[in-house]
Design a protein around this motif. Structure first.
Motif, PDB file in Angstrom:
ATOM      1  N   GLU A  49      29.902  43.874  33.039  1.00 55.09           N
ATOM      2  CA  GLU A  49      30.740  43.386  31.950  1.00 55.09           C
ATOM      3  C   GLU A  49      32.095  44.088  31.912  1.00 55.09           C
ATOM      4  OE1 GLU A  49      28.610  43.656  28.314  1.00 55.09           O
ATOM      5  OE2 GLU A  49      27.202  42.040  28.824  1.00 55.09           O
ATOM      6  N   ARG A  50      32.122  45.384  32.300  1.00 57.73           N
ATOM      7  CA  ARG A  50      33.352  46.172  32.277  1.00 57.73           C
ATOM      8  C   ARG A  50      33.623  46.712  33.679  1.00 57.73           C
ATOM      9  NH1 ARG A  50      34.836  47.769  27.150  1.00 57.73           N
ATOM     10  NH2 ARG A  50      35.865  49.613  27.996  1.00 57.73           N
ATOM     11  N   ILE A  51      34.750  46.317  34.260  1.00 60.73           N
ATOM     12  CA  ILE A  51      35.077  46.715  35.629  1.00 60.73           C
ATOM     13  C   ILE A  51      36.303  47.615  35.616  1.00 60.73           C
ATOM     14  CG2 ILE A  51      35.717  45.926  37.927  1.00 60.73           C
ATOM     15  CD1 ILE A  51      32.895  45.143  37.065  1.00 60.73           C
ATOM     16  N   ASP A  52      36.159  48.827  36.152  1.00 61.21           N
ATOM     17  CA  ASP A  52      37.262  49.777  36.283  1.00 61.21           C
ATOM     18  C   ASP A  52      37.699  49.794  37.742  1.00 61.21           C
ATOM     19  OD1 ASP A  52      39.049  51.838  36.324  1.00 61.21           O
ATOM     20  OD2 ASP A  52      37.751  53.302  35.337  1.00 61.21           O
ATOM     21  N   LEU A  53      38.849  49.193  38.020  1.00 60.29           N
ATOM     22  CA  LEU A  53      39.342  49.117  39.394  1.00 60.29           C
ATOM     23  C   LEU A  53      39.744  50.479  39.941  1.00 60.29           C
ATOM     24  CD1 LEU A  53      41.544  45.890  39.122  1.00 60.29           C
ATOM     25  CD2 LEU A  53      39.146  46.082  39.822  1.00 60.29           C
ATOM     26  N   ASN A  54      39.946  51.463  39.057  1.00 65.75           N
ATOM     27  CA  ASN A  54      40.359  52.796  39.510  1.00 65.75           C
ATOM     28  C   ASN A  54      39.268  53.502  40.302  1.00 65.75           C
ATOM     29  OD1 ASN A  54      43.070  53.384  38.040  1.00 65.75           O
ATOM     30  ND2 ASN A  54      41.773  52.518  36.456  1.00 65.75           N
ATOM     31  N   PRO A  57      36.349  52.944  45.581  1.00 67.07           N
ATOM     32  CA  PRO A  57      36.916  53.627  46.750  1.00 67.07           C
ATOM     33  C   PRO A  57      37.670  52.647  47.649  1.00 67.07           C
ATOM     34  CG  PRO A  57      34.598  54.214  46.436  1.00 67.07           C
ATOM     35  CD  PRO A  57      34.888  53.065  45.524  1.00 67.07           C
ATOM     36  N   SER A  58      38.677  53.136  48.320  1.00 68.27           N
ATOM     37  CA  SER A  58      39.482  52.275  49.192  1.00 68.27           C
ATOM     38  C   SER A  58      38.642  51.602  50.263  1.00 68.27           C
ATOM     39  CB  SER A  58      40.601  53.103  49.845  1.00 68.27           C
ATOM     40  OG  SER A  58      41.520  53.543  48.876  1.00 68.27           O
ATOM     41  N   LYS A  59      37.609  52.283  50.743  1.00 68.29           N
ATOM     42  CA  LYS A  59      36.788  51.714  51.809  1.00 68.29           C
ATOM     43  C   LYS A  59      35.964  50.516  51.330  1.00 68.29           C
ATOM     44  CE  LYS A  59      32.962  54.932  50.962  1.00 68.29           C
ATOM     45  NZ  LYS A  59      32.081  55.969  51.555  1.00 68.29           N
ATOM     46  N   LEU A  60      35.863  50.326  49.984  1.00 74.02           N
ATOM     47  CA  LEU A  60      35.069  49.221  49.450  1.00 74.02           C
ATOM     48  C   LEU A  60      35.916  48.128  48.809  1.00 74.02           C
ATOM     49  CD1 LEU A  60      32.103  51.154  47.760  1.00 74.02           C
ATOM     50  CD2 LEU A  60      32.092  49.965  49.965  1.00 74.02           C
ATOM     51  N   ILE A  61      37.234  48.300  48.786  1.00 78.26           N
ATOM     52  CA  ILE A  61      38.089  47.342  48.085  1.00 78.26           C
ATOM     53  C   ILE A  61      37.924  45.929  48.635  1.00 78.26           C
ATOM     54  CG2 ILE A  61      40.492  46.622  47.788  1.00 78.26           C
ATOM     55  CD1 ILE A  61      41.214  49.453  47.138  1.00 78.26           C
ATOM     56  N   ASN A  62      37.943  45.772  49.949  1.00 79.87           N
ATOM     57  CA  ASN A  62      37.810  44.436  50.531  1.00 79.87           C
ATOM     58  C   ASN A  62      36.479  43.780  50.180  1.00 79.87           C
ATOM     59  OD1 ASN A  62      40.335  44.355  51.684  1.00 79.87           O
ATOM     60  ND2 ASN A  62      39.660  45.138  53.668  1.00 79.87           N
ATOM     61  N   ARG A  63      35.418  44.581  50.172  1.00 79.40           N
ATOM     62  CA  ARG A  63      34.104  44.011  49.809  1.00 79.40           C
ATOM     63  C   ARG A  63      34.105  43.566  48.355  1.00 79.40           C
ATOM     64  NH1 ARG A  63      28.798  43.173  49.688  1.00 79.40           N
ATOM     65  NH2 ARG A  63      27.439  44.435  48.359  1.00 79.40           N
ATOM     66  N   PHE A  64      34.715  44.342  47.468  1.00 76.35           N
ATOM     67  CA  PHE A  64      34.771  43.953  46.060  1.00 76.35           C
ATOM     68  C   PHE A  64      35.618  42.699  45.869  1.00 76.35           C
ATOM     69  CE2 PHE A  64      32.639  47.789  44.941  1.00 76.35           C
ATOM     70  CZ  PHE A  64      32.217  47.627  43.632  1.00 76.35           C
ATOM     71  N   LEU A  65      36.766  42.653  46.548  1.00 72.54           N
ATOM     72  CA  LEU A  65      37.657  41.508  46.384  1.00 72.54           C
ATOM     73  C   LEU A  65      37.051  40.215  46.918  1.00 72.54           C
ATOM     74  CD1 LEU A  65      41.135  43.040  47.363  1.00 72.54           C
ATOM     75  CD2 LEU A  65      40.356  42.390  45.090  1.00 72.54           C
ATOM     76  N   ASN A  66      36.371  40.301  48.049  1.00 69.91           N
ATOM     77  CA  ASN A  66      35.909  39.085  48.735  1.00 69.91           C
ATOM     78  C   ASN A  66      34.481  38.680  48.389  1.00 69.91           C
ATOM     79  OD1 ASN A  66      38.386  38.968  50.149  1.00 69.91           O
ATOM     80  ND2 ASN A  66      37.611  40.409  51.684  1.00 69.91           N
ATOM     81  N   GLU A  67      33.653  39.646  47.931  1.00 73.92           N
ATOM     82  CA  GLU A  67      32.243  39.328  47.708  1.00 73.92           C
ATOM     83  C   GLU A  67      31.775  39.635  46.287  1.00 73.92           C
ATOM     84  OE1 GLU A  67      29.643  40.877  50.828  1.00 73.92           O
ATOM     85  OE2 GLU A  67      31.401  41.159  52.103  1.00 73.92           O
ATOM     86  N   ILE A  68      31.914  40.902  45.880  1.00 73.87           N
ATOM     87  CA  ILE A  68      31.273  41.340  44.637  1.00 73.87           C
ATOM     88  C   ILE A  68      31.935  40.735  43.402  1.00 73.87           C
ATOM     89  CG2 ILE A  68      30.740  43.337  43.199  1.00 73.87           C
ATOM     90  CD1 ILE A  68      30.406  44.964  45.756  1.00 73.87           C
ATOM     91  N   LEU A  69      33.261  40.867  43.274  1.00 67.09           N
ATOM     92  CA  LEU A  69      33.943  40.350  42.086  1.00 67.09           C
ATOM     93  C   LEU A  69      33.788  38.836  41.932  1.00 67.09           C
ATOM     94  CD1 LEU A  69      37.174  42.562  41.984  1.00 67.09           C
ATOM     95  CD2 LEU A  69      35.109  42.754  40.591  1.00 67.09           C
ATOM     96  N   ASN A  84      48.700  51.387  40.363  1.00 70.42           N
ATOM     97  CA  ASN A  84      49.168  50.694  41.557  1.00 70.42           C
ATOM     98  C   ASN A  84      48.509  49.317  41.612  1.00 70.42           C
ATOM     99  OD1 ASN A  84      49.999  49.812  44.046  1.00 70.42           O
ATOM    100  ND2 ASN A  84      49.040  51.466  45.216  1.00 70.42           N
ATOM    101  N   PHE A  85      49.206  48.302  41.097  1.00 73.45           N
ATOM    102  CA  PHE A  85      48.620  46.970  41.005  1.00 73.45           C
ATOM    103  C   PHE A  85      48.359  46.362  42.383  1.00 73.45           C
ATOM    104  CE2 PHE A  85      51.195  47.188  36.994  1.00 73.45           C
ATOM    105  CZ  PHE A  85      50.105  47.322  36.148  1.00 73.45           C
ATOM    106  N   LYS A  86      49.084  46.822  43.402  1.00 70.82           N
ATOM    107  CA  LYS A  86      48.929  46.257  44.740  1.00 70.82           C
ATOM    108  C   LYS A  86      47.683  46.794  45.440  1.00 70.82           C
ATOM    109  CE  LYS A  86      53.901  45.595  45.464  1.00 70.82           C
ATOM    110  NZ  LYS A  86      55.061  45.922  46.325  1.00 70.82           N
ATOM    111  N   ARG A  87      47.144  47.903  44.929  1.00 69.88           N
ATOM    112  CA  ARG A  87      45.989  48.517  45.593  1.00 69.88           C
ATOM    113  C   ARG A  87      44.778  47.585  45.595  1.00 69.88           C
ATOM    114  NH1 ARG A  87      41.502  51.534  43.994  1.00 69.88           N
ATOM    115  NH2 ARG A  87      40.792  53.043  45.549  1.00 69.88           N
ATOM    116  N   CYS A  88      44.580  46.891  44.481  1.00 67.21           N
ATOM    117  CA  CYS A  88      43.440  45.989  44.374  1.00 67.21           C
ATOM    118  C   CYS A  88      43.922  44.661  43.778  1.00 67.21           C
ATOM    119  CB  CYS A  88      42.352  46.614  43.501  1.00 67.21           C
ATOM    120  SG  CYS A  88      40.766  45.784  43.558  1.00 67.21           S
ATOM    121  N   PRO A  89      44.549  43.801  44.587  1.00 69.35           N
ATOM    122  CA  PRO A  89      45.185  42.570  44.084  1.00 69.35           C
ATOM    123  C   PRO A  89      44.155  41.485  43.745  1.00 69.35           C
ATOM    124  CG  PRO A  89      45.384  42.682  46.458  1.00 69.35           C
ATOM    125  CD  PRO A  89      44.721  43.954  46.055  1.00 69.35           C
TER     126      PRO A  89
END
Length: 595
Positions: A49-54, A57-69, A84-89
């Motif tokens: 319900e509550r997602i903290d993008l901070n 970890p950088s190594k998981l960003i792509n998995r979160f963007l493409n699968e989990i979220l 840094n808004f560009k870190r996790c677009p």
């Protein structure tokens, strides 16, 4: 029992899976259990319900963007962005049920669409004026019902022409002074239902501008007022404001630091509160400071205080109970220890029980507390506390006494220890474990005193992921939490950090280095070696921050420019005037994942 049967993870009951989740953070839960099957997605629903993008970890960003979220988007109600808004677009369009957006200390209109709640922590001074005009004077946010604006400096509404607001139902804000309070209240008077105000500084308790109408907050039901500056608002001033303007209150909460004796007089509060006919709940936390007079009978004063809060109104009609304790409870022997002398003033801490707020400043020995409710234990009184700041005031305390105090706060997730001097004359093998602790901060005590924190069993605190500590007090790695993600070392005199490779989950290392200018000599040879050594020894770390207040900015800018000419190591440096930040590129972690 059939010993040949093999149980699978999905055979575990939901209750056991949820118990396992209590030992993990949200990133670990979502990364481990999302996108597997419908049953597990429903089981971990509460954690999405509550997602903290901070904290991703950088190594998981792509998995979160493409699968989990995308998989959990239907259940996400609140998102917290990094600076840094560009870190996790992310694409907010996928979150159909999103209600709240939370920013660290930056703000971007690009992330808003019919949002109901906006939160911004630690708002910088340079964007405060623009935010005030944006939220309080434009018609762009007609759907916005709840707003949180927090700042170390406080917002001001003086000399700003704004429209009266009609849509806000709930507002939490830090203000500069009392004048801003009145300006804000007139602005909100027609709509506000819930108001949380924190006033940082002193000022005249009256509006400087003349208003044509009386201040009437006719819809206000919940009012929390906190003042930090001593004697910011006198008791009679507070009483008049509430009675005249907030007569429909159902919940009133007051936190203040004062020398006004009326604040610790139960008879005065009783006369005040009896005028609020709709009031259902009242809570307060009062820090009262008073001068020492040898002719005063402190026991008689404390007896009067206890009696004033023990009338039928408090104990039978409302069933509102209080605790209080005073530094006067210390004996002369305590203060003569090691040459420490009694000060010319004392403090008294008075609060309703159970203590109602998440943050407590326990600078006084709470074990000497007195109460109007004899059935409450100390631990029951402080069960709501999540952030504990303990100021030892550089007065030696025996280790057993400290443990007794800290034992009353087992539910905290953040602990700050300041000016702590421990007397180890009575040694104990028992250690303290805070099961929920996420953040530990140790401030400087005395350059000549080495604070041994082995009384805290850090390795058994499975939620502890942030530690700030003087370098000399850093325990051996075997006594540190294995899941540590942020390590802040202050007063760094030793430049050897070879042990950093042992912290396998470390994402951020922040160093407060002494004599930073010396590191910039010879074209920054020493600082370059330091950076290369740290990143060579820790392959997974994302960010290194080198704090450099007062450094020669020209030299540092030159170093920054030269450093960024070499991108072979996937590192980038940025100097913002306060610290030099070295970050790994996301491409580096993508390369690791592919490998």
């Amino acid at each position: 029992m059939n010993y040949n049967s093999k149980n699978k993870f999905e055979d575990l009951p939901d209750e056991l899976i949820l118990l396992i989740c209590r030992y993990l953070n949200i990133v670990e839960i979502l990364n481990g259990f999302s996108c597997l099957n419908c049953r597990l997605s429903k089981t971990i629903k509460e954690f999405s319900e509550r997602i903290d993008l901070n904290i991703i970890p950088s190594k998981l960003i792509n998995r979160f963007l493409n699968e989990i979220l995308p998989d959990i988007s239907w259940n996400v109600r609140s998102i917290m962005f990094s600076d840094n808004f560009k870190r996790c677009p992310i694409k907010l369009e996928m979150f159909n049920n999103l209600e709240s957006i939370h920013f660290s200390n930056s703000f971007s209109k690009n992330f808003l669409f019919n949002i109901k709640e906006i939160k911004i922590d630690l708002v910088p001074v340079d964007i405060q004026f623009d935010l005030i005009k944006m939220f309080f004077s434009s018609n762009e946010y007609t759907n916005l019902k709840r707003l949180v604006l927090l700042s170390f400096h406080g917002f001001t509404f003086s000399n700003i022409q704004l429209n009266q607001l009609n849509q806000f139902e709930s507002l939490t804000i830090t203000l500069k002074n009392n004048v801003d309070l009145f300006e804000l209240l007139y602005l909100l008077s027609s709509s506000i239902e819930e108001l949380n105000i924190h006033i940082l500084y002193n000022g005249p308790f009256k509006p400087l501008r003349s208003f044509s109408s009386a201040l009437k907050l006719i819809k206000l039901r919940y009012f929390h007022l906190k003042t930090t500056f001593e004697d910011s608002i006198k008791f009679k001033q507070l009483e008049k404001l509430i009675i005249d303007s907030c007569s429909s209150l159902e919940y009133l909460s007051i936190e203040t630091l004062t020398r006004d004796q009326d604040y610790i007089d139960g008879y005065q509060w009783e006369k005040f509160l009896n005028k609020l006919f709709y009031l259902k709940k009242f809570t307060f936390s009062i820090r009262y400071r008073f001068k020492i007079n040898e002719n005063d009978d402190q026991k008689m004063k404390e007896d009067y205080l206890l009696k004033s809060f023990s009338t039928d109104f408090w104990l039978k009609q409302r069933k509102w109970f209080i605790n209080f304790y005073s530094t006067c409870s210390f004996t002369n022997e305590n203060f003569s220890l090691n040459g420490f002398k009694r000060k010319n003033y004392e403090k008294l801490f008075l609060h309703t029980i159970p203590y109602p707020y998440a943050l407590i400043d326990a600078t006084i020995d709470i074990n000497r507390t007195k109460s109007t409710n004899k059935q409450y234990s100390a631990r029951d009184s402080y069960s709501n506390v999540r952030h504990l700041y303990y100021d030892g005031e550089s007065i030696p305390i025996q280790i057993e006494s400290l443990k007794i105090i800290l034992d009353n706060f087992k539910s905290i997730n953040e602990l700050k220890l300041d000016r702590l001097i421990i007397d180890y004359s009575s040694l104990s093998s028992n250690t303290i474990i805070f099961r929920h602790l996420n953040k530990l901060t140790i401030y400087n005590t005395d350059e000549k005193i080495h604070l041994n924190i082995n009384f805290l069993n850090l390795s058994s605190m499975y939620n502890l992921r942030y530690i700030r500590i003087p370098q000399i007090s850093l325990p051996d790695y075997s006594k540190m939490p294995k899941q540590l993600e942020t390590l802040v070392l202050t007063e760094c005199r030793d430049l050897q950090f070879d042990y950093i490779h042992k912290y396998e989950n470390l994402r951020l290392l922040k160093l407060y280095l002494n004599n930073f200018d010396r590191l910039l000599e010879n074209n920054g040879h020493l600082i370059m070696n330091l950076i290369n050594s740290i990143y060579y020894n820790n392959k997974i770390m994302e960010t290194l921050q080198l704090m450099c207040h007062g450094v020669n900015q020209r030299k540092l800018k030159t170093f920054e420019k030269q450093f960024n000419l070499n991108t072979a190591h996937y590192l980038n440096s940025n100097y913002n005037g306060k610290c030099l930040t070295i970050e790994r590129f996301n491409e580096y972690f993508n390369q690791i994942v592919e490998f």
